[in-house]
Design an enzyme around this catalytic site. Structure first.
Site, PDB file in Angstrom:
ATOM      1  N   ALA A 157       2.549  16.614  70.136  1.00 16.51           N
ATOM      2  CA  ALA A 157       2.723  18.023  70.178  1.00 16.51           C
ATOM      3  C   ALA A 157       3.880  18.312  69.157  1.00 16.51           C
ATOM      4  O   ALA A 157       4.540  17.618  69.173  1.00 16.51           O
ATOM      5  CB  ALA A 157       2.906  18.898  71.347  1.00 16.51           C
ATOM      6  N   ALA A 159       6.710  22.153  68.373  1.00 14.13           N
ATOM      7  CA  ALA A 159       6.691  23.415  68.619  1.00 14.13           C
ATOM      8  C   ALA A 159       8.317  23.938  67.633  1.00 14.13           C
ATOM      9  O   ALA A 159       8.598  22.519  66.654  1.00 14.13           O
ATOM     10  CB  ALA A 159       6.811  23.593  69.921  1.00 14.13           C
ATOM     11  N   SER A 160       8.715  24.622  68.316  1.00 15.09           N
ATOM     12  CA  SER A 160       9.866  24.995  67.217  1.00 15.09           C
ATOM     13  C   SER A 160      10.969  24.591  67.849  1.00 15.09           C
ATOM     14  O   SER A 160      11.736  23.943  66.347  1.00 15.09           O
ATOM     15  CB  SER A 160      10.170  26.688  67.003  1.00 15.09           C
ATOM     16  OG  SER A 160      10.212  26.479  68.951  1.00 15.09           O
ATOM     17  N   ALA A 162      11.356  21.742  69.410  1.00 14.50           N
ATOM     18  CA  ALA A 162      10.976  19.774  69.511  1.00 14.50           C
ATOM     19  C   ALA A 162       9.764  19.479  69.232  1.00 14.50           C
ATOM     20  O   ALA A 162       8.785  20.467  68.938  1.00 14.50           O
ATOM     21  CB  ALA A 162      11.077  20.107  71.390  1.00 14.50           C
ATOM     22  N   GLN A 163       9.162  18.149  69.284  1.00 13.70           N
ATOM     23  CA  GLN A 163       8.039  17.012  69.321  1.00 13.70           C
ATOM     24  C   GLN A 163       7.748  16.281  69.988  1.00 13.70           C
ATOM     25  O   GLN A 163       8.997  15.618  70.703  1.00 13.70           O
ATOM     26  CB  GLN A 163       8.167  17.315  67.747  1.00 13.70           C
ATOM     27  CG  GLN A 163       8.881  15.884  66.837  1.00 13.70           C
ATOM     28  CD  GLN A 163       8.994  15.524  65.717  1.00 13.70           C
ATOM     29  OE1 GLN A 163       8.274  17.016  64.603  1.00 13.70           O
ATOM     30  NE2 GLN A 163       8.532  14.228  65.017  1.00 13.70           N
ATOM     31  N   VAL A 164       7.007  15.619  70.831  1.00 15.13           N
ATOM     32  CA  VAL A 164       6.959  15.435  71.379  1.00 15.13           C
ATOM     33  C   VAL A 164       5.722  13.991  71.038  1.00 15.13           C
ATOM     34  O   VAL A 164       5.035  14.189  70.798  1.00 15.13           O
ATOM     35  CB  VAL A 164       6.223  15.627  73.101  1.00 15.13           C
ATOM     36  CG1 VAL A 164       5.941  14.267  73.904  1.00 15.13           C
ATOM     37  CG2 VAL A 164       6.533  16.990  73.532  1.00 15.13           C
ATOM     38  N   LYS A 178      10.254  13.140  74.262  1.00 14.87           N
ATOM     39  CA  LYS A 178      10.410  14.588  72.989  1.00 14.87           C
ATOM     40  C   LYS A 178      11.497  14.510  72.675  1.00 14.87           C
ATOM     41  O   LYS A 178      12.906  14.293  72.999  1.00 14.87           O
ATOM     42  CB  LYS A 178      10.280  15.415  74.348  1.00 14.87           C
ATOM     43  CG  LYS A 178      10.983  16.565  73.613  1.00 14.87           C
ATOM     44  CD  LYS A 178      11.294  18.107  75.364  1.00 14.87           C
ATOM     45  CE  LYS A 178      11.324  19.290  74.989  1.00 14.87           C
ATOM     46  NZ  LYS A 178      10.781  20.146  76.201  1.00 14.87           N
ATOM     47  N   ASP A 313       8.601  28.942  81.601  1.00 11.20           N
ATOM     48  CA  ASP A 313       7.948  28.885  81.275  1.00 11.20           C
ATOM     49  C   ASP A 313       6.766  28.891  81.423  1.00 11.20           C
ATOM     50  O   ASP A 313       6.645  27.782  80.827  1.00 11.20           O
ATOM     51  CB  ASP A 313       8.653  28.754  79.828  1.00 11.20           C
ATOM     52  CG  ASP A 313       8.038  28.616  78.788  1.00 11.20           C
ATOM     53  OD1 ASP A 313       7.032  29.912  78.420  1.00 11.20           O
ATOM     54  OD2 ASP A 313       7.849  28.867  77.867  1.00 11.20           O
TER      55      ASP A 313
HETATM   56  N1  LIG Z   1       5.592  14.230  80.055  1.00 14.08           N
HETATM   57  C1  LIG Z   1       4.196  14.015  79.544  1.00 14.08           C
HETATM   58  N2  LIG Z   1       3.046  14.078  79.930  1.00 14.08           N
HETATM   59  C2  LIG Z   1       1.916  13.681  78.531  1.00 14.08           C
HETATM   60  N3  LIG Z   1       2.160  15.170  77.864  1.00 14.08           N
HETATM   61  C3  LIG Z   1       3.681  15.488  77.724  1.00 14.08           C
HETATM   62  C4  LIG Z   1       4.213  15.128  78.617  1.00 14.08           C
HETATM   63  N4  LIG Z   1       5.602  15.907  78.338  1.00 14.08           N
HETATM   64  C5  LIG Z   1       4.956  17.100  76.943  1.00 14.08           C
HETATM   65  N5  LIG Z   1       3.988  16.429  76.950  1.00 14.08           N
HETATM   66  C6  LIG Z   1       2.696  17.203  75.547  1.00 14.08           C
HETATM   67  O1  LIG Z   1       4.110  17.859  75.025  1.00 14.08           O
HETATM   68  C7  LIG Z   1       3.563  19.397  74.916  1.00 14.08           C
HETATM   69  C8  LIG Z   1       5.107  20.148  74.697  1.00 14.08           C
HETATM   70  O2  LIG Z   1       5.859  19.225  75.559  1.00 14.08           O
HETATM   71  P1  LIG Z   1       7.173  20.353  76.186  1.00 14.08           P
HETATM   72  O3  LIG Z   1       7.885  19.796  76.935  1.00 14.08           O
HETATM   73  O4  LIG Z   1       6.264  21.651  76.419  1.00 14.08           O
HETATM   74  O5  LIG Z   1       7.716  20.962  74.941  1.00 14.08           O
HETATM   75  P2  LIG Z   1       7.892  22.079  74.297  1.00 14.08           P
HETATM   76  O6  LIG Z   1       9.223  22.459  74.781  1.00 14.08           O
HETATM   77  O7  LIG Z   1       8.461  21.668  73.203  1.00 14.08           O
HETATM   78  O8  LIG Z   1       6.497  23.193  74.801  1.00 14.08           O
HETATM   79  C9  LIG Z   1       2.819  19.323  76.272  1.00 14.08           C
HETATM   80  O9  LIG Z   1       2.318  21.159  76.258  1.00 14.08           O
HETATM   81  C10 LIG Z   1       2.038  18.294  76.589  1.00 14.08           C
HETATM   82  O10 LIG Z   1       0.662  18.306  75.938  1.00 14.08           O
END
Ligand SMILES: Nc1ncnc2c1ncn2[C@@H]1O[C@H](COP(=O)(O)OP(=O)(O)O)[C@@H](O)[C@H]1O
Ligand SMILES: [Mg+2]
Length: 542
Positions: A157, A159-160, A162-164, A178, A313
């Site tokens: 993923a 977004a604005s 961070a990226q994961v 992240k 959120d």
């Molecule tokens: N612990 C995790 N296990 C599996 N997927 C994750 C995990 N953390 C994040 N993700 C994936 O990454 C996406 C973005 O992570 P998130 O922490 O929500 O960041 P942001 O603040 O950019 O929205 C999540 O919607 C999910 O799909």
């Protein structure tokens, strides 16, 4: 002036103009190639910010014609596009600000609500070299390969902020990494200055209380860009779940790896799970969507009324569902993204529980008392916003009145007065409410997206009462009786709507309409009749 003098002056002016143009163009070109693009972003903000002010100042005028009404709507639409286009082009923290603005449904013109819905929180991923650089900077020059056995260079993923990435530690644990985008820290102070400046200017020219929100926006943005805060929030949320026996096995928060966490890097346990509103995948994976939604609503209600530590959120990307730990709990909800939490003060938490109880008891006196305490001079409107359904107490609304375009304009002007008096004593107004209404709006949209399988308002009310008993007070038997009666009638209307809906679908194959849809529509009508404010009920659909 002599001919030569004139030429000299002109040539000086021409040189100055040329020099300025070249300097600005080169600065702009240089800036556009930097990571943070500070100059271009600020110029864009100021230019559009001024354009918005000029447009409203000159074009928002009382006139008695249909055409004028249309012009005002076009004006809102034009500026909404301008504002949100700027947010999107600037990206980064602007997207977060756009999301905050977008959830203030009660006071925004419909065009803003519509445009906010299309706000795009996705950004191109930064290259892997940047990820390596950030990791090295934050962990004393350590390369990711020294910590991870495997690291998927393509993010799951982006977004604005961070990226994961999915990765595997040397000990075999699968983790989510992240990584904060490198430009964010550089942009933050500039972005905050720009917002402060614009809000100050708008406060003066439009005579609206706006700057009080600066500190709130600033605090919120700083929190979201510090992953150490996010790590602590995740742990605190987990601790609260452990303290609620009824939720313990139903909810989960991925474990944080402190040793690999910094302000810009967060490593936590990877979970394989499905998004809360992805009905098809849930069903295919044998996970009950209704049970999942119920747990999700309970989770956030327990945060609001019991722990007072609330996720800011709760949209479906941050609420996942997987198989539960035992037969009694076949479904488990996993909460992600703990970047933005608020801690309610104990005083507020108690008062908020009492307010909800009072709403169910139709205890107008108590509602008015709490509102007064909070500096809110319009309890009916506030009660409606809290329940997200029309609340009128004993007074009847002036229903059935036809509104012409002039009334509409006057109501919009009156609305400004209402906002001003609504927040008359800003020092008393609990900031917690801004986040709580945001949380509730998103949870409501999640429920609505699945055709309202869950009686959200009743679940909330029950947690409110449990929240009261967490403190010293609890309900007297008479209050408890009245409360249960109201819950019963609410349940009855919930099941009647579901029955009617099921019958319609069975007999006529018509589109499903849940309770949340009906509440939204009624709320929309009432807001229009009372305040001339139009709400787009689909504005927050998940
Ligand atoms: N612990 C995790 N296990 C599996 N997927 C994750 C995990 N953390 C994040 N993700 C994936 O990454 C996406 C973005 O992570 P998130 O922490 O929500 O960041 P942001 O603040 O950019 O929205 C999540 O919607 C999910 O799909
Ligand atoms: Mg997220």
């Amino acid at each position: 002036m002599s001919f030569f003098l004139k030429r000299l002056v002109y040539s000086k002016a021409a040189k100055f103009a040329l020099g300025t143009t070249i300097t600005c163009t080169s600065a702009y070109a240089y800036d556009s190639n930097t990571e943070a693009q500070v100059l271009s972003r600020n110029v864009r903000t100021l230019y559009n910010g001024i354009a918005l002010a000029v447009d409203y100042k000159f074009n928002f005028k009382p006139q008695k014609s249909e055409e004028a009404g249309l012009q005002i709507e076009q004006l809102h639409e034009r500026t909404a596009n301008r504002v949100f286009d700027t947010f999107e082009r600037n990206g980064g923290l602007y997207i977060k600000v756009g999301q905050v603005i977008g959830t203030q449904a009660a006071i925004l013109p419909i065009a803003y609500q519509k445009r906010a819905r299309r706000l795009f929180d996705s950004a191109p991923a930064v290259p892997f070299e940047s990820v390596e650089r950030i990791f090295k900077e934050d962990f004393d020059g350590k390369h990711p390969s020294e910590v991870f056995a495997e690291f998927d260079e393509t993010p799951v993923a982006s977004a604005s902020i961070a990226q994961v990435h999915k990765a595997r530690l040397k000990n075999g644990d699968v983790v989510a990494v992240k990584i904060q985008k490198p430009a964010i820290q550089k942009q933050m102070n500039w972005d905050l200055r720009a917002f402060r400046l614009l809000l100050n200017v708008y406060e003066r020219i439009f005579d609206l209380p706006l700057t009080w929100s600066c500190n709130y926006i600033e605090e919120h943005l700083r929190m979201e860009t510090d992953f150490e805060i996010e790590a602590n929030n995740a742990k605190k949320a987990w601790k609260h779940i452990q303290e609620e026996p009824s939720l313990k096995d139903k909810l989960y928060v991925p474990k944080v790896y402190d040793e690999y966490t910094s302000k810009r890097v967060l490593v936590c346990e990877w979970v394989d799970a499905v998004q809360l509103t992805d009905k098809d995948t849930l069903q295919k994976s044998n996970l009950d969507p209704v049970e999942a939604m119920k747990i999700a609503v309970e989770a956030f209600a327990s945060q609001i009324f019991r722990s007072g530590f609330v996720h800011g959120d709760p949209h479906p990307g941050n609420v996942l569902v997987r198989k539960g730990p035992n037969k009694k709990n076949p479904v488990q909800v996993v909460l992600l993204d703990h970047g933005l939490y608020i801690q309610e003060s104990e005083k507020f938490r108690k008062e908020y529980c009492l307010l909800w109880e009072a709403l169910f008891m139709l205890d107008l006196e108590k509602i008015a008392d709490i509102c007064k305490e909070w500096g809110i001079t319009d309890p009916n409107m506030f009660a409606s916003i809290t329940l997200q359904r029309p609340f009128t107490g004993k007074k009847a609304l002036h229903t059935g009145v036809k509104i012409d375009i002039q009334d509409m304009y006057e109501m919009q002007l009156h609305m400004k007065e209402r906002i001003k008096t609504f927040l008359k004593d800003q020092a008393l107004f609990p900031r917690e409410l801004i986040f709580i209404s945001r949380n509730m709006n998103i949870v409501r949209a999640n429920n609505k997206a699945m055709n309202s399988p869950v009686n959200r308002i009743n679940i909330m009310a029950r947690w409110a009462v449990r929240g009261i008993s967490r403190g010293e007070g609890s309900l007297s038997s008479w209050r408890s009786f009245v409360f249960e009666c109201t819950l019963f009638f609410m349940s009855l209307s919930f099941w009647l709507v579901r029955l009617k809906d099921a019958t319609n679908r069975y007999l006529f194959g018509s589109k499903a309409r849940g309770l949340e849809d009906i509440l939204d529509e009624t709320m929309k009508e009432k807001m229009y009749e009372q305040f001339g404010v139009r709400i787009d009920p689909s504005a927050f659909d998940a």
